[in-house]
Design an enzyme around this catalytic site. Structure first.
Site, short mmCIF file in Angstrom:
data_model
loop_
_atom_site.label_atom_id
_atom_site.label_comp_id
_atom_site.label_asym_id
_atom_site.label_seq_id
_atom_site.Cartn_x
_atom_site.Cartn_y
_atom_site.Cartn_z
N THR A 238 0.85 -1.21 0.00
CA THR A 238 0.00 0.00 0.00
C THR A 238 0.88 1.25 0.00
OG1 THR A 238 -0.10 -0.10 2.42
CG2 THR A 238 -2.00 -0.98 1.22
N ALA A 239 2.19 1.07 -0.26
CA ALA A 239 3.12 2.21 -0.16
C ALA A 239 3.28 2.88 -1.53
CB ALA A 239 4.44 1.74 0.42
N ARG A 240 4.18 2.37 -2.35
CA ARG A 240 4.39 2.92 -3.68
C ARG A 240 4.81 1.80 -4.63
NH1 ARG A 240 1.86 6.70 -2.45
NH2 ARG A 240 2.43 8.91 -2.45
N ASP A 264 -2.19 -2.25 -3.98
CA ASP A 264 -2.99 -1.02 -4.13
C ASP A 264 -2.24 0.03 -4.95
OD1 ASP A 264 -5.29 0.62 -3.49
OD2 ASP A 264 -4.01 1.76 -2.13
N GLU A 269 0.78 4.46 -12.76
CA GLU A 269 -0.56 4.85 -12.30
C GLU A 269 -0.98 6.10 -13.04
OE1 GLU A 269 -0.91 5.24 -8.08
OE2 GLU A 269 0.05 3.32 -7.67
N HIS A 287 -5.24 2.17 -6.16
CA HIS A 287 -4.71 3.19 -5.24
C HIS A 287 -5.84 3.84 -4.41
CE1 HIS A 287 -1.13 6.10 -4.56
NE2 HIS A 287 -1.90 6.07 -3.50
N GLY A 289 -5.86 3.54 -1.02
CA GLY A 289 -5.37 3.56 0.37
C GLY A 289 -6.08 4.55 1.27
N SER A 290 -6.07 5.81 0.89
CA SER A 290 -6.63 6.82 1.79
C SER A 290 -8.02 7.28 1.34
CB SER A 290 -5.69 8.01 1.86
OG SER A 290 -5.46 8.52 0.57
#
Ligand code: 8YV
Length: 321
Positions: A238-240, A264, A269, A287, A289-290
């Site tokens: 879930t980082a990069r 994610d 991207e 992506h 995540g948030s």
């Protein structure tokens, strides 16, 4: 003409954030939400005291070099800042902030979702129902890997990593981690520190990447580091995407070296890597995540808190340079 600072918000944000921003700033909004090119960002800088950008806007050395002197601050609507050349921004005397803390819970939720989805074969099960191929039930059908009680290795035990650990303890997982430094005992809550990812990967059944992307850790997940992982391990990111050599990951998922992956984030991207779509042992999201309503508002508030402090002559809480 107003003497309020001019703020350009480069992506479409949730209404409460825009409404709040409009109370204190002269706003420029990106009406069609397209990703601004370098030239467009430079053009904005001539008409902006401040930019609020997402990770989709790339502030390269060249772009920053051509920014107008008018631009004083870049408030990131993100915790990650790998899309910004911080050295170049610092050299131009442009203040940079980000939005830590407020997205840790949401991102940790997605890490756990990916871990569970990958381990319990959520994608395959979902497909079976949607395609109408669930014609019989069998005890041998779609056996996954149990998460409860397993060892979880967290790479980057910062804000997000610590929340992932807390949530994973709800599944009786034993937490191991790799960080620059060991955490203080009261923060580690029994998590086992490893000095290297080699040691970490050899010790755990499942891995979650939660570190920021820097110049030093590009493609840290590669053929060599995958070799250190246990056979049948599960990998979650879930980082990069840039932390991963995707070709090496795909190979390991095809060969069975890794049982499954939950992703994610991707090197490219939007779009991701089409090769992952052919692998039924990959559970993936675009992506997200948030991406909760609560967190999107909290990120905007945090970015505006930073801007408000700056324009009030105070030190922004999340100043990076
Ligand atoms: C955000 C993220 O959605 O904050 C980060 O670093 O990766 C995401 O969760 C995105 O960056 C918004 O700009």
């Amino acid at each position: 003409m107003s003497d309020r600072p001019r703020l350009s918000i480069t992506r479409e944000l949730v209404a409460p954030v825009v409404d709040r921003a409009a109370q204190s700033y002269e706003l420029w909004l990106n009406d069609d939400d397209h990703v601004l090119t370098g030239d467009e960002l430079i053009a904005r800088s001539h008409d902006s005291d401040a930019l609020m950008i997402c990770h989709s806007e790339i502030l390269s050395k060249d772009v920053v070099a051509n920014f107008s002197d008018r631009l004083k601050i870049v408030a990131n609507y993100s915790v990650g800042v790998d899309h910004c050349d911080l050295d170049a921004l610092k050299a131009r005397g442009i203040v940079v902030t980000n939005t830590p803390d407020v997205l840790s819970d949401a991102t940790a939720e997605i890490a756990l979702l990916l871990l569970l989805g990958a381990a319990r074969r959520a994608y395959e099960g979902d497909q079976m129902l949607r395609q109408g191929t669930w014609t019989h039930w069998a005890p041998s059908q779609m056996n996954g890997i149990q998460v409860t009680g397993k060892r979880l290795g967290i790479v980057g035990m910062g804000r997000v990593g610590q929340v992932v650990a807390r949530r994973a303890r709800g599944f009786d997982m034993e937490i191991h981690y790799c960080n620059r430094r060991p955490l203080p005992t009261e923060v580690a809550e029994g998590a086992v520190f490893h000095e290297s990812i080699e040691s970490l990967f050899q010790a755990v059944d499942m891995i979650s990447l939660n570190c920021p992307a820097t110049a030093d850790n590009e493609r840290m997940i590669n053929a060599q580091s995958i070799e250190w992982m246990r056979d049948g391990a599960i990998f979650v990111n879930t980082a990069r995407g840039r932390l991963v050599d995707e070709a090496a990951l795909i190979k390991a998922l095809q060969s069975g070296k890794l049982a499954a992956a939950g992703l994610d984030v991707f090197q490219t991207e939007p779009g991701g890597n089409p090769a992952f779509a052919n692998l039924s042992n990959v559970f993936m999201l675009p992506h997200l995540g948030s991406s909760t309503r609560e967190t999107r508002k909290a990120m905007g508030d945090r970015a505006l808190d930073n801007l408000d402090a700056f324009f009030a002559g105070q030190e922004p809480l999340d100043r990076l340079v």
